[in-house]
Design a protein around this motif. Sequence first.
Motif, short mmCIF file in Angstrom:
data_model
loop_
_atom_site.label_atom_id
_atom_site.label_comp_id
_atom_site.label_asym_id
_atom_site.label_seq_id
_atom_site.Cartn_x
_atom_site.Cartn_y
_atom_site.Cartn_z
N LEU A 102 0.80 -1.22 0.00
CA LEU A 102 0.00 0.00 0.00
C LEU A 102 0.83 1.27 0.00
N GLY A 103 2.14 1.13 -0.28
CA GLY A 103 2.97 2.31 -0.41
C GLY A 103 3.24 3.03 0.88
N LEU A 104 3.27 2.28 1.99
CA LEU A 104 3.56 2.88 3.29
C LEU A 104 5.06 2.82 3.55
N SER A 105 5.63 3.92 3.99
CA SER A 105 7.07 4.00 4.19
C SER A 105 7.52 3.17 5.37
N GLY A 106 8.74 2.64 5.29
CA GLY A 106 9.34 1.92 6.41
C GLY A 106 10.04 2.84 7.38
N ASP A 107 10.06 4.12 7.11
CA ASP A 107 10.72 5.08 7.98
C ASP A 107 9.77 5.50 9.10
N ARG A 192 0.80 -27.06 -6.13
CA ARG A 192 1.77 -27.02 -5.05
C ARG A 192 1.32 -26.05 -3.97
N THR A 193 0.60 -25.01 -4.38
CA THR A 193 0.08 -24.05 -3.41
C THR A 193 -1.12 -23.33 -4.01
N VAL A 194 -2.00 -22.87 -3.14
CA VAL A 194 -3.11 -22.00 -3.54
C VAL A 194 -3.03 -20.77 -2.65
N ILE A 195 -2.98 -19.60 -3.26
CA ILE A 195 -2.85 -18.35 -2.53
C ILE A 195 -4.07 -17.48 -2.81
N VAL A 196 -4.66 -16.95 -1.75
CA VAL A 196 -5.82 -16.06 -1.86
C VAL A 196 -5.35 -14.68 -1.40
N GLY A 197 -5.37 -13.71 -2.31
CA GLY A 197 -4.77 -12.41 -2.02
C GLY A 197 -5.77 -11.26 -2.01
N ASN A 198 -5.62 -10.39 -1.02
CA ASN A 198 -6.32 -9.12 -1.02
C ASN A 198 -5.50 -8.07 -1.77
N VAL A 199 -4.19 -8.23 -1.73
CA VAL A 199 -3.25 -7.43 -2.52
C VAL A 199 -2.28 -8.41 -3.19
N PRO A 210 -0.97 -9.05 -9.97
CA PRO A 210 -0.85 -7.62 -10.29
C PRO A 210 -2.16 -6.88 -10.39
N ASP A 211 -3.27 -7.61 -10.57
CA ASP A 211 -4.57 -6.94 -10.70
C ASP A 211 -5.32 -6.83 -9.38
N ALA A 212 -4.77 -7.38 -8.32
CA ALA A 212 -5.45 -7.35 -7.03
C ALA A 212 -5.55 -5.93 -6.50
N GLN A 213 -6.73 -5.55 -6.05
CA GLN A 213 -6.98 -4.24 -5.46
C GLN A 213 -7.53 -4.43 -4.04
N PRO A 214 -7.03 -3.68 -3.07
CA PRO A 214 -7.42 -3.92 -1.68
C PRO A 214 -8.79 -3.39 -1.30
N ASP A 215 -9.50 -2.72 -2.23
CA ASP A 215 -10.78 -2.14 -1.86
C ASP A 215 -11.86 -2.41 -2.91
N ASP A 216 -11.72 -3.53 -3.64
CA ASP A 216 -12.70 -3.83 -4.69
C ASP A 216 -13.74 -4.84 -4.25
N GLY A 217 -13.71 -5.27 -2.99
CA GLY A 217 -14.68 -6.24 -2.50
C GLY A 217 -14.48 -7.64 -3.02
N LYS A 218 -13.32 -7.89 -3.61
CA LYS A 218 -13.02 -9.20 -4.17
C LYS A 218 -11.67 -9.72 -3.67
N LEU A 219 -11.48 -11.02 -3.77
CA LEU A 219 -10.21 -11.67 -3.49
C LEU A 219 -9.67 -12.26 -4.78
N ASP A 220 -8.37 -12.21 -4.96
CA ASP A 220 -7.72 -12.79 -6.13
C ASP A 220 -7.07 -14.10 -5.73
N VAL A 221 -7.21 -15.10 -6.57
CA VAL A 221 -6.75 -16.46 -6.25
C VAL A 221 -5.70 -16.89 -7.27
#
Length: 322
Positions: A102-107, A192-199, A210-221
Amino acid sequence: MDTALRSAVVVNPVKVPDLDELRQTITEALAAAGWPEPMWLETTVEDPGAGQAAQAARDGAEVVFACGGDGTVMACVSALAGTDVALAVLPAGTGNLLAANLGLSGDLATGIEVVLQGGRRRIDVGCVGDQSFAVMAGMGFDAKMLDATNDTAKKHVGWLAYVAGAAQHLRDRPMRVTISLDGGPAFTRRPRTVIVGNVGRLQGGMRLLPDAQPDDGKLDVAVLSPRNLRHWLALAWGVLRRTGAVARMETFTASTVEIRSNRAQPRQLDGDLIDPGKELLVSVRPQALLLCVPQPENAADLAHDAGAVSRDADEIREVTSA
């Protein structure tokens, strides 16, 4: 927005090199902005942050700073999802996937400034039972990799330590699973693995979804099905290049994802292992989490900085301890 909000800091003392310095830095920065002194709550082995974040919310905190690794952030996400208490991420571990995505700085100073500027964004939250995640859930190889990664190595080389953990399981046999999306007909795979991503970003900045969006109400698999080392190499190269379809990987989008295996499999949420199980049942809570983010005019510069941090493990450790 009121410029003086009540706040709390949920901190993993194991991840922070100098707790006194951290506390002084945060307290002085908030005081300079006219904020009251924050509540200070340390995580424990028994409670990695959910109880502390819930306590902060009950005690009237309007912002909770999560200072630790992905496990600390995930625990705070579980406690704050569905509330109006804002989560502020101050990374201190080696993964920090939510911050990187989400582009949050580590500083530290920049992270505090983001909170004081008042930028807020609601994002989706994934749910597995009574636990929540903001980044990814997985069953199979990814959880095995996490289990095999040495904590000491992570402290010294950061996310590169996961490569050694992954190498130990490249030749493991595939799973046999059925997958159902949004309650539809189940289909069978031997991945070998199944990953469910919000981002979509993994450790090291690799964008699996790359198409996952954190506020679209969907999960990418992502269903990854390499059979040998050559397949793994082709898959990794395809993810890195992203010029089209990736060999040995299928992707889907859904609001609910049901994954069932014929035997217990290792599982993970946001980079933390949960108990092995024969199923991973995932749903989404749309825009359930209020997150502190850069104001629009500052977002591009901060996202660039955070992207650079995620690509360089040494820099991650340097800015975190600064």
